[in-house]
Design an enzyme around this catalytic site. Structure first.
Site, PDB file in Angstrom:
ATOM      1  N   ASP A  30       0.963  -1.119  -0.052  1.00  0.00           N
ATOM      2  CA  ASP A  30       0.099  -0.037  -0.036  1.00  0.00           C
ATOM      3  C   ASP A  30       0.939   1.101  -0.079  1.00  0.00           C
ATOM      4  OD1 ASP A  30      -3.130   0.162   0.808  1.00  0.00           O
ATOM      5  OD2 ASP A  30      -2.183   2.114   0.864  1.00  0.00           O
ATOM      6  N   LYS A  35      -0.953   2.950   7.422  1.00  0.00           N
ATOM      7  CA  LYS A  35      -1.604   1.793   7.201  1.00  0.00           C
ATOM      8  C   LYS A  35      -0.766   0.734   7.292  1.00  0.00           C
ATOM      9  CE  LYS A  35      -5.567   1.519   4.394  1.00  0.00           C
ATOM     10  NZ  LYS A  35      -5.979   1.231   2.898  1.00  0.00           N
ATOM     11  N   PHE A 150     -16.528 -11.407  -4.805  1.00  0.00           N
ATOM     12  CA  PHE A 150     -17.974 -11.551  -4.203  1.00  0.00           C
ATOM     13  C   PHE A 150     -18.146 -11.437  -2.696  1.00  0.00           C
ATOM     14  CE2 PHE A 150     -17.613 -13.608  -8.336  1.00  0.00           C
ATOM     15  CZ  PHE A 150     -18.283 -13.067  -9.119  1.00  0.00           C
ATOM     16  N   LYS A 202     -19.702  -9.675 -12.662  1.00  0.00           N
ATOM     17  CA  LYS A 202     -19.592  -8.857 -11.422  1.00  0.00           C
ATOM     18  C   LYS A 202     -20.489  -7.962 -11.286  1.00  0.00           C
ATOM     19  CE  LYS A 202     -18.291  -6.905  -7.585  1.00  0.00           C
ATOM     20  NZ  LYS A 202     -18.398  -7.528  -6.398  1.00  0.00           N
ATOM     21  N   ALA A 250     -36.985  -6.886   3.020  1.00  0.00           N
ATOM     22  CA  ALA A 250     -37.354  -5.380   2.758  1.00  0.00           C
ATOM     23  C   ALA A 250     -36.948  -4.432   3.822  1.00  0.00           C
ATOM     24  CB  ALA A 250     -39.061  -5.311   2.738  1.00  0.00           C
ATOM     25  N   GLY A 251     -36.994  -3.401   3.393  1.00  0.00           N
ATOM     26  CA  GLY A 251     -36.355  -2.211   4.580  1.00  0.00           C
ATOM     27  C   GLY A 251     -36.314  -0.802   3.888  1.00  0.00           C
ATOM     28  N   CYS A 258     -20.869  -0.619  -2.788  1.00  0.00           N
ATOM     29  CA  CYS A 258     -20.868  -1.595  -3.722  1.00  0.00           C
ATOM     30  C   CYS A 258     -22.132  -1.223  -4.641  1.00  0.00           C
ATOM     31  CB  CYS A 258     -20.766  -3.113  -3.487  1.00  0.00           C
ATOM     32  SG  CYS A 258     -19.100  -3.129  -2.644  1.00  0.00           S
ATOM     33  N   LYS A 261     -22.799   1.857  -6.391  1.00  0.00           N
ATOM     34  CA  LYS A 261     -21.818   2.464  -7.411  1.00  0.00           C
ATOM     35  C   LYS A 261     -21.768   1.483  -8.565  1.00  0.00           C
ATOM     36  CE  LYS A 261     -17.473   0.960  -6.427  1.00  0.00           C
ATOM     37  NZ  LYS A 261     -16.954  -0.065  -7.289  1.00  0.00           N
ATOM     38  N   ARG A 325     -20.979   4.488   3.992  1.00  0.00           N
ATOM     39  CA  ARG A 325     -20.752   4.914   2.672  1.00  0.00           C
ATOM     40  C   ARG A 325     -22.151   4.592   2.065  1.00  0.00           C
ATOM     41  NH1 ARG A 325     -15.457   2.527   0.088  1.00  0.00           N
ATOM     42  NH2 ARG A 325     -15.781   0.803   1.710  1.00  0.00           N
TER      43      ARG A 325
HETATM   44  C1  UGA Z   1     -22.203  -6.758  -1.709  1.00  0.00           C
HETATM   45  C2  UGA Z   1     -22.443  -8.042  -2.532  1.00  0.00           C
HETATM   46  O1  UGA Z   1     -23.374  -8.709  -1.630  1.00  0.00           O
HETATM   47  C3  UGA Z   1     -20.909  -8.946  -2.504  1.00  0.00           C
HETATM   48  O2  UGA Z   1     -21.390 -10.205  -2.988  1.00  0.00           O
HETATM   49  C4  UGA Z   1     -20.230  -8.149  -3.261  1.00  0.00           C
HETATM   50  O3  UGA Z   1     -18.743  -8.716  -3.133  1.00  0.00           O
HETATM   51  C5  UGA Z   1     -19.916  -6.756  -2.585  1.00  0.00           C
HETATM   52  O4  UGA Z   1     -21.333  -6.068  -2.662  1.00  0.00           O
HETATM   53  C6  UGA Z   1     -18.853  -5.837  -3.493  1.00  0.00           C
HETATM   54  O5  UGA Z   1     -19.355  -5.650  -4.850  1.00  0.00           O
HETATM   55  O6  UGA Z   1     -17.715  -5.549  -2.935  1.00  0.00           O
HETATM   56  P1  UGA Z   1     -21.752  -5.589   0.633  1.00  0.00           P
HETATM   57  O7  UGA Z   1     -22.164  -3.984   0.123  1.00  0.00           O
HETATM   58  O8  UGA Z   1     -20.871  -5.757   1.496  1.00  0.00           O
HETATM   59  O9  UGA Z   1     -21.832  -6.805  -0.496  1.00  0.00           O
HETATM   60  O10 UGA Z   1     -23.284  -5.806   1.277  1.00  0.00           O
HETATM   61  P2  UGA Z   1     -24.599  -6.503   1.381  1.00  0.00           P
HETATM   62  O11 UGA Z   1     -24.573  -7.567   2.339  1.00  0.00           O
HETATM   63  O12 UGA Z   1     -24.786  -7.295  -0.018  1.00  0.00           O
HETATM   64  O13 UGA Z   1     -25.502  -5.687   1.570  1.00  0.00           O
HETATM   65  C7  UGA Z   1     -25.754  -4.359   0.791  1.00  0.00           C
HETATM   66  C8  UGA Z   1     -27.067  -3.634   1.075  1.00  0.00           C
HETATM   67  O14 UGA Z   1     -28.239  -4.257   1.004  1.00  0.00           O
HETATM   68  C9  UGA Z   1     -27.066  -3.102   2.482  1.00  0.00           C
HETATM   69  O15 UGA Z   1     -27.369  -2.077   2.942  1.00  0.00           O
HETATM   70  C10 UGA Z   1     -28.262  -4.140   3.141  1.00  0.00           C
HETATM   71  O16 UGA Z   1     -29.025  -3.637   4.387  1.00  0.00           O
HETATM   72  C11 UGA Z   1     -29.181  -4.370   1.854  1.00  0.00           C
HETATM   73  N1  UGA Z   1     -29.809  -5.508   1.794  1.00  0.00           N
HETATM   74  C12 UGA Z   1     -29.340  -6.740   1.770  1.00  0.00           C
HETATM   75  C13 UGA Z   1     -31.440  -5.302   1.944  1.00  0.00           C
HETATM   76  O17 UGA Z   1     -31.866  -4.192   2.249  1.00  0.00           O
HETATM   77  N2  UGA Z   1     -32.169  -6.581   1.938  1.00  0.00           N
HETATM   78  C14 UGA Z   1     -31.492  -7.745   1.844  1.00  0.00           C
HETATM   79  O18 UGA Z   1     -32.327  -8.812   1.777  1.00  0.00           O
HETATM   80  C15 UGA Z   1     -30.200  -7.802   1.663  1.00  0.00           C
END
Ligand code: UGA
Length: 439
Positions: A30, A35, A150, A202, A250-251, A258, A261, A325
């Protein structure tokens, strides 16, 4: 196998640590000397349960090291992983400045034929461009492999060893075989593809998961008016193996570094090839509306928010991370402050990050009791265990008015009613007043 990983951000660090755990000698690079100094002492720059123990274990085993010296590390290895950030530009496209800078450094440092493995999420076609970009600056043979990530934040240590697949995209059979060998220790199915397919897998995967979330949120909004409990609807839909139960919670929408973006970037990729991807635009738009859902409901209860004390339970974009973020919390706070409300937040680990954004405009509470104290309403934004396990008496004893708006469906409607709490949760009907209305 000697491996170099460039970038100790979220993806790079987890990748480097995991590769050392399965037996490779890994040097993580890095440019940030602070860091690197911390990482050498097994202090992680990211909050990720379990990562520090793995760093410590592999440093001690002599398989994992950290350095700022890219040139020396790259000169010592024929496999270089690139895991630098690809942040979002103003127009939604991916900013490739960091990856180009790192690629140029690699080109100037290699002393043998080298495989460059790209972990960063990059638009379709970027890997092919990077290969030429590096090749044009070195006499050694460059192979490029797209190896998208992933992992989910917060459960990355689990995910890295239990993924559903490892995608390796390349046009070069020898490079693919070498990467297959490197990854064998993970004992996860390996799916080999063309370079562009791996890049698209991806984006399409993240966009599809985001679509599931926006879809279920739209159904939740309809349930509120038409009847039906979204929890039952999600469960019933998820029992169909063709649909699957994951990502149907839901929420108040998706956040993080991720989905927001990558959906925008995919839309941009489509536009660049003259394709109108209306579906993904709707997913993005629905998410924006959903993030402010609780404030909308709050305004049906308090017609004027000036001076109202609003508690946010959780600010991280999801539990087990300090990452804020693109979190719903940020737009919620902005809107509450705009309406003149007083905002107090509680989060087990992410409060300091939110304080850095809003400064003295918000109050940071150290405990749940403190955030609820004299509040006129509490908004459940992140489903941390601490928040799920709140004793209902806390709401009634601490709050001025026990009004709870649940954006993550963590409480039981009938229990809340019994406790005398005015309660709303996404997709289970309208706000139910169980106490006198105070306007
Ligand atoms: C996501 C993908 O799940 C990973 O597979 C991927 O590698 C990653 O992006 C990436 O591209 O680096 P992440 O952003 O860490 O992972 O988080 P998630 O667990 O997927 O949740 C994303 C958002 O969706 C959160 O705000 C979560 O609260 C929301 N969410 C998730 C829901 O509102 N409902 C769901 O059923 C699941």
């Amino acid at each position: 196998m000697n491996i170099v990983v460039i970038g100790t951000g979220y993806v790079g660090l987890v990748t480097g640590v995991a590769l050392s755990e399965i037996g490779h000698d890994v040097c993580c690079i890095d440019i940030d000397a602070d860091k690197v100094a911390k990482l050498k002492k097994a202090i992680s720059p990211i909050y990720e349960p379990g990562i520090e123990a793995l760093i410590e274990k592999n440093i001690e085993a002599g398989r994992l090291s950290f350095s700022t010296d890219l040139k020396a590390a790259v000169a010592d290895s024929s496999v270089v992983y690139l895991a630098v950030g690809t942040p979002q530009k103003q127009d939604g496209s991916a900013n490739l400045d960091y990856i180009e800078a790192a690629a140029a450094n690699i080109a100037q440092s290699i002393v043998q034929d080298t495989i460059v493995v790209v972990k960063s999420t990059v638009p379709v076609g970027t890997n092919r461009y990077l290969k030429e970009f590096i090749q044009n600056q070195t006499p050694y043979r460059i192979s490029i492999v797209s190896n998208p990530e992933f992992l989910r934040e917060g459960v990355a240590v689990h995910d890295v060893f239990h993924g559903d697949r490892i995608v390796l995209g390349a046009d070069d059979t020898a490079a693919l075989e070498k990467l297959e060998m490197i990854n064998q220790g993970f004992q996860i199915p390996i799916f080999k593809t063309a370079l562009e397919s791996a890049e698209m897998i991806k984006y399409a995967s993240n966009a599809f998961l985001a679509t599931k979330i926006s879809f279920i949120n739209e159904i939740a909004n309809i349930c509120e008016k038409a009847g039906g409990d979204i929890r039952e609807v999600s469960a019933g839909m998820g029992m169909d193996s063709r649909i699957g139960s994951a990502f149907l919670q839901a929420g108040i929408g998706y956040g993080g570094s991720c989905f927001p973006k990558d959906t925008l970037a995919l839309n941009h990729i489509a536009k660049n090839v003259g394709y109108d991807f209306g579906l993904i635009q709707s997913v993005i738009d629905a998410n924006k509306v959903q993030q402010l859902k609780l404030v909308k409901v709050l305004k049906t209860h308090y017609s004027n928010l000036v001076g109202k004390q609003i508690a946010l339970l959780g600010v991280a974009f999801k539990p087990e991370t300090d990452d804020i973020r693109e979190a719903a919390s940020e737009v919620i706070i902005e809107e509450l402050l705009r309406c003149g409300a007083k905002v107090s937040i509680f989060d087990p680990v992410a409060s300091a990050n939110m304080k850095a954004v809003f400064g003295n405009a918000i109050h940071v509470a150290d405990t749940i009791s403190e955030v609820l104290y004299q509040a006129d309403a509490a908004l459940v934004v992140t489903e941390w265990n601490e928040i799920k396990n709140i004793q209902l008496a806390e709401f009634t004893s601490q709050m001025s008015h026990p009004v709870v708006l649940d954006g993550r469906l963590v409480f039981d409607k009938s229990e809340m009613k019994q406790a005398g709490i005015s309660y709303y949760s996404v997709g289970t009907g309208e706000l139910e007043i169980n106490e006198p209305v105070y306007i």
